[in-house]
Design an enzyme around this catalytic site. Structure first.
Site, PDB file in Angstrom:
ATOM      1  N   ASP A  91       0.647  -1.113  -0.242  1.00  0.00           N
ATOM      2  CA  ASP A  91       0.006   0.045  -0.130  1.00  0.00           C
ATOM      3  C   ASP A  91       0.778   1.546  -0.049  1.00  0.00           C
ATOM      4  O   ASP A  91       0.317   2.410   0.090  1.00  0.00           O
ATOM      5  CB  ASP A  91      -1.070  -0.072   1.220  1.00  0.00           C
ATOM      6  CG  ASP A  91      -2.257  -0.743   1.085  1.00  0.00           C
ATOM      7  OD1 ASP A  91      -2.879  -0.828  -0.315  1.00  0.00           O
ATOM      8  OD2 ASP A  91      -2.974  -1.127   2.153  1.00  0.00           O
ATOM      9  N   ARG A 116       0.682  -1.452   7.591  1.00  0.00           N
ATOM     10  CA  ARG A 116       1.334  -0.355   6.996  1.00  0.00           C
ATOM     11  C   ARG A 116       2.206   0.337   7.762  1.00  0.00           C
ATOM     12  O   ARG A 116       2.853   1.305   7.084  1.00  0.00           O
ATOM     13  CB  ARG A 116       0.100   0.623   6.528  1.00  0.00           C
ATOM     14  CG  ARG A 116      -0.825   0.039   5.383  1.00  0.00           C
ATOM     15  CD  ARG A 116      -1.600   1.089   4.722  1.00  0.00           C
ATOM     16  NE  ARG A 116      -0.943   2.084   4.009  1.00  0.00           N
ATOM     17  CZ  ARG A 116      -1.510   2.897   3.627  1.00  0.00           C
ATOM     18  NH1 ARG A 116      -2.757   3.103   3.440  1.00  0.00           N
ATOM     19  NH2 ARG A 116      -0.509   3.765   2.601  1.00  0.00           N
ATOM     20  N   ARG A 162      -9.870   5.732  10.875  1.00  0.00           N
ATOM     21  CA  ARG A 162      -8.475   5.908  10.688  1.00  0.00           C
ATOM     22  C   ARG A 162      -7.734   6.695  11.785  1.00  0.00           C
ATOM     23  O   ARG A 162      -7.294   6.350  12.751  1.00  0.00           O
ATOM     24  CB  ARG A 162      -8.110   5.760   9.308  1.00  0.00           C
ATOM     25  CG  ARG A 162      -8.252   4.855   8.442  1.00  0.00           C
ATOM     26  CD  ARG A 162      -7.715   3.461   8.626  1.00  0.00           C
ATOM     27  NE  ARG A 162      -8.099   2.502   7.776  1.00  0.00           N
ATOM     28  CZ  ARG A 162      -7.693   2.302   6.827  1.00  0.00           C
ATOM     29  NH1 ARG A 162      -6.558   3.153   6.260  1.00  0.00           N
ATOM     30  NH2 ARG A 162      -8.134   1.262   5.674  1.00  0.00           N
ATOM     31  N   HIS A 191     -11.453   6.985   4.943  1.00  0.00           N
ATOM     32  CA  HIS A 191     -10.648   8.374   4.987  1.00  0.00           C
ATOM     33  C   HIS A 191     -11.358   9.617   4.545  1.00  0.00           C
ATOM     34  O   HIS A 191     -12.168   9.489   3.606  1.00  0.00           O
ATOM     35  CB  HIS A 191      -9.461   8.119   4.047  1.00  0.00           C
ATOM     36  CG  HIS A 191      -8.345   7.266   4.625  1.00  0.00           C
ATOM     37  ND1 HIS A 191      -7.438   6.646   3.767  1.00  0.00           N
ATOM     38  CD2 HIS A 191      -7.776   7.181   5.808  1.00  0.00           C
ATOM     39  CE1 HIS A 191      -6.541   6.014   4.539  1.00  0.00           C
ATOM     40  NE2 HIS A 191      -6.636   6.543   5.584  1.00  0.00           N
ATOM     41  N   CYS A 291      -5.069   9.606  -3.340  1.00  0.00           N
ATOM     42  CA  CYS A 291      -4.518   8.632  -2.335  1.00  0.00           C
ATOM     43  C   CYS A 291      -3.018   8.503  -2.586  1.00  0.00           C
ATOM     44  O   CYS A 291      -2.081   8.163  -1.947  1.00  0.00           O
ATOM     45  CB  CYS A 291      -5.051   7.417  -2.050  1.00  0.00           C
ATOM     46  SG  CYS A 291      -6.645   7.364  -1.851  1.00  0.00           S
TER      47      CYS A 291
HETATM   48  N1  ARG Z   1      -5.483   0.292   1.082  1.00  0.00           N
HETATM   49  C1  ARG Z   1      -5.114   1.438   1.671  1.00  0.00           C
HETATM   50  C2  ARG Z   1      -5.682   1.581   3.117  1.00  0.00           C
HETATM   51  O1  ARG Z   1      -6.567   0.975   3.364  1.00  0.00           O
HETATM   52  C3  ARG Z   1      -5.712   2.558   0.956  1.00  0.00           C
HETATM   53  C4  ARG Z   1      -5.342   3.878   1.522  1.00  0.00           C
HETATM   54  C5  ARG Z   1      -5.801   4.925   0.280  1.00  0.00           C
HETATM   55  N2  ARG Z   1      -5.271   6.162   0.811  1.00  0.00           N
HETATM   56  C6  ARG Z   1      -6.043   7.371   0.953  1.00  0.00           C
HETATM   57  N3  ARG Z   1      -5.539   8.263   1.048  1.00  0.00           N
HETATM   58  N4  ARG Z   1      -7.359   7.173   1.342  1.00  0.00           N
HETATM   59  O2  ARG Z   1      -5.041   1.793   3.993  1.00  0.00           O
END
Ligand code: ARG
Length: 298
Positions: A91, A116, A162, A191, A291
């Site tokens: 990612d 991550r 998040r 997000h 993203c």
């Molecule tokens: N797979 C990543 C996650 O879930 C995607 C992140 C996407 N990034 C963003 N800025 N929305 O963390």
């Protein structure tokens, strides 16, 4: 507001030549972006509802789509810096999650998902290696521009899935800018940058303009958004459902996923210039153009 006659490249109403719709002159500003090629991109875990590890992913296609996005930025006159991707961090292509930079101050990231976590330090080192001495790493969960959007005067800050609300207070203190917290309520829009983006930053002569999908926000946060941005572009469920709110605007040119048709049409009517990119492969991980794009505001 400047009223420009609608002719040439502008929108021409089909039925009546006497209608003149005031369209603001949209002025682009040059940007500097940090991006990470998806060389090791896969979907091997699931940390948002878009990610299905059983669905095949074409890494070469992801690379081609990412390259086209990078080229679109450079053709628009923007500068793109590139950070080296790391094996085992699929990612990492989503650079926006790894730093919030305002006035040359860098607030790093602290990821919620352990998969991550290691990305944050690669980006911290990139900033240090590029002469950013003012890099602060957060103590609270902070997914950077995934959940922070700079309007030119305010830092809009998402929470709910998040980024921790504690990180909002930390961002205000570290970056020295006023922060407005917004609560996300739909797991598909996990997000802030999946539900809202800034079209035009505020400046001496203009207030900021944003586009957003109201249903992604709590009732109270919807009221905050209506109060702050009465002339916002309101996106449809279809626009949001292709991650069309994951756009990148330079004040005039607005990079959007190709599927965000209604949003693109609406923005064109309002004097913006939609630039459509195919980002379908990266959407399998829940990502879009924004993203992939960390903005460096020096
Ligand atoms: N797979 C990543 C996650 O879930 C995607 C992140 C996407 N990034 C963003 N800025 N929305 O963390």
């Amino acid at each position: 507001m400047t009223t420009v006659p609608l002719s040439g490249a502008g929108y021409q109403p089909a039925h009546s030549a006497s209608i003149v719709i005031p369209v603001e002159e949209r002025v682009p500003t040059r940007r500097r972006y940090l991006m990470c090629p998806p060389r090791y991109f896969t979907v091997e875990y699931s940390i948002n509802p878009w990610m299905d590890p059983d669905q095949p992913v074409d890494t070469d296609l992801a690379m081609a789509q990412w390259t086209a996005l990078r080229d679109a930025y450079t053709e628009l006159g923007h500068t793109v810096e590139v950070i080296e991707p790391q094996p085992g961090l699929p990612d990492m292509v989503f650079a926006a999650n790894s730093g919030t930079v305002v006035d040359g101050r860098v607030l790093g990231a602290r990821f919620r998902a352990p998969q991550r976590a290691a990305e944050a330090d690669h980006f911290r080192r990139w900033f240090l290696d590029h002469d950013y001495h003012d890099v602060v790493m957060p103590t609270a969960i902070n997914e950077a521009e995934g959940d922070f959007a700079w309007t030119g005067g305010l830092l809009l800050a998402g929470t709910g899935f998040r980024t921790d609300p504690q990180a909002h207070a930390e961002a205000q203190e570290v970056l020295g800018v006023p922060v407005v917290s917004l609560r996300l309520v739909d797991p598909r829009y996990y997000h802030l940058d999946t539900a809202l983006f800034v079209l035009t930053e505020s400046g001496p002569e203009q207030t900021a303009r944003v586009a957003y999908y109201p249903e992604a926000f709590s009732p109270g946060s919807q009221r905050v958004l209506r109060r702050l941005f009465p002339d916002a572009v309101i996106a449809t469920a279809d626009d949001a459902g292709c991650l069309g709110l994951n756009g990148v605007s330079d004040g005039r040119n607005v990079v959007l996923p190709t599927e965000a048709k209604q949003l693109a049409d609406e923005l064109a009517l309002q004097g913006y210039h939609p630039v459509l990119v195919d980002i379908s492969e990266l959407r399998k991980a829940g990502g879009g153009p924004k993203c992939c794009t960390l903005e460096i505001r020096d």
